[in-house]
Design an enzyme around this catalytic site. Sequence first.
Site, PDB file in Angstrom:
ATOM      1  CG  ASP A 118       6.355  -3.341  -0.331  1.00 46.13           C
ATOM      2  OD1 ASP A 118       5.359  -3.537   0.329  1.00 46.13           O
ATOM      3  OD2 ASP A 118       7.240  -2.691   0.392  1.00 46.13           O
ATOM      4  CG  ASP A 149       8.127   0.203  -1.687  1.00 41.91           C
ATOM      5  OD1 ASP A 149       8.401   0.179  -0.552  1.00 41.91           O
ATOM      6  OD2 ASP A 149       6.942   0.561  -1.987  1.00 41.91           O
ATOM      7  CD  GLU A 166       6.654   2.681   7.874  1.00 37.58           C
ATOM      8  OE1 GLU A 166       6.149   1.781   6.963  1.00 37.58           O
ATOM      9  OE2 GLU A 166       7.816   3.167   7.709  1.00 37.58           O
ATOM     10  CE  LYS A 181       4.760  -3.671   3.064  1.00 40.25           C
ATOM     11  NZ  LYS A 181       4.846  -2.306   2.812  1.00 40.25           N
TER      12      LYS A 181
HETATM   13  O1  KIV Z   1       9.266  -1.212   2.191  1.00 41.81           O
HETATM   14  C1  KIV Z   1       9.454  -1.716   3.245  1.00 41.81           C
HETATM   15  O2  KIV Z   1      10.725  -1.859   3.687  1.00 41.81           O
HETATM   16  C2  KIV Z   1       8.324  -1.609   4.168  1.00 41.81           C
HETATM   17  C3  KIV Z   1       8.622  -1.777   5.737  1.00 41.81           C
HETATM   18  C4  KIV Z   1       9.237  -0.446   6.051  1.00 41.81           C
HETATM   19  C5  KIV Z   1       7.382  -2.220   6.397  1.00 41.81           C
HETATM   20  O3  KIV Z   1       7.159  -1.457   3.831  1.00 41.81           O
END
Ligand code: KIV
Length: 293
Positions: A111, A68, A209, A140
């Site tokens: 995500d 996201d 992270e 995720k």
């Molecule tokens: O949204 C994203 O790109 C992420 C990464 C920073 C792991 O969650």
Amino acid sequence: MTASNSTSATPYGTIPPASPLPQRRPVSLPRLAQMRASGEKITMLTAYDATFAAMADAAGVECILVGDSLGMVCQGLHSTVGVSLDDMAYHTACVARGLHRVQGTAWLVADLSYGSYHASREQALHSATRLMQAGAHMVKLEGGGWTTDTVRFLVERGIPVCAHLGLTPQTVHALGGYRVQGRGDEAAAVLRQHALELQDAGASMLVLEMVPAALSRSLTEELLHCHTIGIGAGSGTAGQVLVLHDMLGMNLGKMAKFVHNFMEEAGSIQGAMQAYVQAVKQGSFPDDQRHAW
Ligand code: KIV
């Protein structure tokens, strides 16, 4: 077949009809577990469209994350909070089509957007189903503690889940900014507790992270069934992830300490992606002296 008689030829960026690496096996959960067991680092890169996804796959990236972060890099938002589930489903479908066009082998993670899994386990299942139907192999979601039941609910229903702890960008306002998490004994203990619960609930991957390198290394040693993927979390994780635009130097602001611009030395996008894969596999990226806390 020449470009003129090829039905797939377009005047715009052309995605080749067949994979340049036909001998590669599709990445799957058992394959990721094998890599982990043999000590081979897992590479993950974000992608938001068909062309970049196909290029990352051809460069040997095992996992593609439709993050996201597209809110910032594609939509010009200040945070990921404004990204909708429709946005995520749209970009996931674009990436899935790009991979399909090149007979790609990458594992596609998408995500769940802010607010799309917070209300109930049923809401999370409904949202995850949309992303899986758009072509994701895994979803995720961010946070620990309150997410554990949701993770178990999804995994029991056959949806692979990647968790995300440490700096969780969807809660940036509650965290008070983009800052390192898990510093100090108390914060580290909470993070560890959440990570163990998520593994127990069936999460098979965990993005860490902006977490101190020593903490993510020790978590990785403990979490044998859940592969840790670090971003700003040092070199001790099972794999690494970077935001595509950051590693290509397409960042007009100040680059985060944990990022490396692979484009500078590589000179081409494909070369930069290959250099990233090679550096992670060889252990030269990240360098804990330069990229970690
Ligand atoms: O949204 C994203 O790109 C992420 C990464 C920073 C792991 O969650």
